[in-house]
Write an enzyme that holds these catalytic residues in place. Structure first.
Site, PDB file in Angstrom:
ATOM      1  N   ASN A  96      58.604  35.144  58.729  1.00  0.00           N
ATOM      2  CA  ASN A  96      59.786  35.623  59.461  1.00  0.00           C
ATOM      3  C   ASN A  96      59.909  37.136  59.452  1.00  0.00           C
ATOM      4  OD1 ASN A  96      60.495  35.731  56.761  1.00  0.00           O
ATOM      5  ND2 ASN A  96      62.666  35.330  57.162  1.00  0.00           N
ATOM      6  N   HIS A 232      62.180  25.744  48.576  1.00  0.00           N
ATOM      7  CA  HIS A 232      63.437  25.974  47.832  1.00  0.00           C
ATOM      8  C   HIS A 232      64.396  24.785  47.817  1.00  0.00           C
ATOM      9  CE1 HIS A 232      64.652  26.879  51.922  1.00  0.00           C
ATOM     10  NE2 HIS A 232      64.187  28.116  51.924  1.00  0.00           N
ATOM     11  N   ASP A 305      60.943  32.594  46.582  1.00  0.00           N
ATOM     12  CA  ASP A 305      61.693  32.965  47.790  1.00  0.00           C
ATOM     13  C   ASP A 305      62.116  34.439  47.706  1.00  0.00           C
ATOM     14  OD1 ASP A 305      62.850  32.855  50.263  1.00  0.00           O
ATOM     15  OD2 ASP A 305      64.470  31.480  49.716  1.00  0.00           O
TER      16      ASP A 305
END
Ligand SMILES: [Zn+2]
Ligand SMILES: [Zn+2]
Lengths: 427, 236
Positions: A96, A232, A305
């Site tokens: 992303n 996650h 993350d």
């Protein structure tokens, strides 16, 4: 150039080794493993590693590098430096970025930029063009360029229809689809829905928003025969869904972040934006379910993350601050402090979750500690106590809720790609 | 001095912290803050040395409103302890509700909430609050109803079918009060949506103390400014 690492406890779960020994590395390769190795050469770099464990290099398979797009927050190189400081010899980067990693050139440029660092970077490709959930990304070309998995992380793959296509297509390459599980129609809140969101007056994301998508993804993996990896994971029910999926033989795997096995939504009482992330911190019941899932193997691996954000973006009203926190330089410490020292996982189990399982999920080779192999090592001291100081982080950003925490268990050094890097994390 | 910002500071490319630093530089002793985002007063206390008064933060709390509501109830009924008070309406998107719950419970009142399920947070009963979905039951069971404004402009709109349906099943009307033959004190924090949460007749009727609330609000807020402004109770 030779490096001699003395008095290590070597643990390699693949080779079933747990022994006290020295390792002599020559030009990036493991030359010799044995006790009392002596060298009479001024050019050998010798380090006494008494009290430290050497394991095959750790990998963090959920890292947000901000290049291209937000190089002020993190670059490929700064992310790799953070990884090395945190005890990782490899990372997988999330797509992303801006633009998203939906084209071969972007995958190639990430790999090229990381080439001179001591860290192996495995890019994850976008599953759809611009991560919009409409048009399939060129999965074949991305695989050829070096992508190891596909994800629209930040959001779940938008519809069941496109998810099916991605799974069918990616499974031709045996590549897993990594899912950020969150039903879009219930997304957008600032914290977990529960008593605390009522008390704190913040908009919330219900646990079922995650669980519905986990259920959808597992069913679709069963239907298509594809591999799905739940990123996650954060709710007790989601862990149960994965447990049931595995029992049925569906190819589902899961990761948990250190913050989800360490913190609960009680932490939001001060509205500190460094505790804002997605999925949000959940309840104590959920946190304990993470420990259970790690113990019984439902949760395959630990991934951070790692999500760098500029200071000014986090100095906002809680609801306007972006989601995400740093992870690379605190993951190992939190894992040792909160899982090993609390009796949740043993050191060999931790090595499984930071070395072996995550690489198996991505289908990449697992390094071993054996003479003649490339030296790919993480060295850590499980007993060392220190204070986390974000000011000393190699990452370009500072958004960690763990600043000032005292942790027991520290990364000491890594060796990879012919480079020996000593960690400054524990001062 | 008055400092007004519309929307988030993000929109101006300035951080919230910058905004506060600017205010601080004017050497203020006290900040009264009303902000659309929950937690802003708490954040202010961390980055500012001024006395901070929360005049309403997002859908979180509105403590001064709760104080004036409690003052008004006690003025009328002589006590708070043992009273049964029901907060009616959009509990989920109201900052008045939570402060009323905390304040009234602290003073020994028994608090319930009444409204359609979609306007009541899932976990509110864990605060020791009874949840009622039938307005007649709420009227019969309680000494006081604190009727909240139905937020027409917010997300709440998607949480119930229409204001017409809301009025039909939750609106406080003369017929409903007479049907339940109950002497109940009616409060409303204003501004009123006449014909939605309360009929005009009732909003101006004998049960309500809506304008007394406004008058008391001045006195209560003056008291708060005085007590905190002179830092009463602190050493030195
Ligand atoms: Zn995500
Ligand atoms: Zn992510």
């Amino acid at each position: 150039m030779q490096t001699l690492l003395k008095n290590l406890r070597i643990i390699d779960t693949t080779l079933n080794i747990d022994q006290k020994a020295d390792i002599l590395i020559d030009n990036g390769n493991i030359e010799k493993i044995g006790t009392g190795i002596e060298v009479n050469d001024w050019n050998v770099d010798i380090h006494d590693m008494e009290g430290c464990i050497a394991a095959p290099g750790f990998i963090d398979i959920h890292v947000h590098l901000r290049e291209p797009g937000r190089e002020d927050e993190e670059t490929v190189v700064s992310g790799c430096m953070g990884a090395a400081a945190g005890g990782f010899t490899a990372i997988a980067s999330m797509p992303n970025t801006d633009p998203a990693a939906d084209a071969a050139e972007i995958i190639e440029s990430i790999i090229t930029k990381s080439a001179k660092t001591p860290v192996d970077v495995y890019p994850i490709g976008a599953a759809t063009i611009e991560r919009k959930g409409e048009v399939l990304a060129p999965i074949g070309e991305l695989v050829e360029a070096g992508a190891v998995a596909f994800s629209d992380d930040g959001v779940a793959i938008k519809t069941a229809g496109i998810l099916r296509r991605i799974m069918e297509y990616a499974s031709m390459y045996d590549a897993p689809v990594i899912e950020h599980c969150e039903d879009e129609s219930m997304a957008g809140g600032s914290m977990n829905e529960g008593l605390n969101s009522t008390r704190f007056g913040l908009t919330s994301i219900p646990p079922i928003a995650e669980e519905l998508t986990v259920a959808r993804d597992i069913m679709m993996a069963e239907y298509t025969g594809a591999k799905v990896h739940i990123a996650h994971i954060s709710t007790a029910k989601a862990v149960q869904l994965v447990r049931e999926g595995k029992a049925k033989g569906i190819k589902v795997t899961a990761e948990v972040t250190p913050h989800h096995f360490t913190l609960t939504d009680d932490s939001l009482i001060d509205y500190d934006t460094n505790f804002k992330m997605n999925p949000p911190l959940r309840t104590k019941t959920d946190m304990l379910a993470m420990h259970e899932g790690l113990k019984d193997g439902t949760i395959d691996c630990i991934a951070s993350d790692h999500a760098p954000h500029a200071i000014e973006e986090k100095e906002m009203e809680f609801e306007y601050a972006p989601n995400g926190i740093l992870g690379l330089e605190t993951t190992l410490g939190l894992t040792l402090n909160n899982l090993y020292h609390q009796g949740v996982l043993t050191i060999p189990q931790i090595i499984e979750k930071l070395v072996v399982n995550p690489r198996n999920i991505l289908g990449i080779p697992v390094p071993v500690i054996r003479e003649g192999e490339k030296a790919n090592l993480t060295i850590f001291n499980p007993e060392k106590e220190y204070k986390v100081r974000v000011t000393g982080f190699k990452s370009k950003s500072r958004n960690s809720p763990f600043d000032g925490y005292t942790l027991k268990g520290a990364p000491v050094a890594i060796y990879n790609r012919g480079k020996f890097v000593i960690s400054q994390v524990s001062g | 001095m008055n400092f007004s910002v519309s929307g988030s500071s993000v929109s101006k490319g300035e951080t919230f912290k910058d905004t506060v630093r600017n205010i601080e530089a004017m050497k203020v002793d006290m900040i009264v803050v009303r902000h659309g985002s929950a937690g802003v007063p708490q954040y202010l206390t961390r980055i500012s040395d001024s006395v901070v008064i929360n005049a309403g933060d997002g859908i979180h709390e509105h403590p001064t409103q709760a104080l004036l509501d409690m003052y008004s109830i006690r003025e009328k009924l002589g006590k708070l302890e043992g009273l049964k008070v029901c907060i009616v309406g959009d509990i989920a998107h109201s900052r008045v509700a939570l402060s009323n719950i905390f304040g009234l419970q602290a003073m020994g009142a028994e608090v319930s909430v009444c409204g359609p399920a979609t306007l009541i947070p899932r976990n509110i009963s864990e605060l020791g609050v009874k949840v009622i979905h039938n307005i007649d039951e709420a009227i019969q069971e309680n000494d006081v109803l604190n009727i909240l404004r139905i937020q027409l402009e917010r997300k709440a709109k998607a949480a119930f079918p229409s204001t017409r349906e809301y009025h039909k099943y939750y609106g406080i009307t003369k017929e409903r009060m007479e049907k339940n033959k109950k002497d109940v004190l009616l409060l409303h924090p204003g501004p009123i949506n006449r014909g939605v949460e309360i009929s005009s007749e009732m909003a101006d009727g004998e049960h309500q103390i809506i304008l007394e609330q406004v008058t008391n609000g001045v006195a209560v807020r003056m008291a708060i400014l005085y007590l905190l402004g002179t830092r009463q109770g602190e050493e030195n």
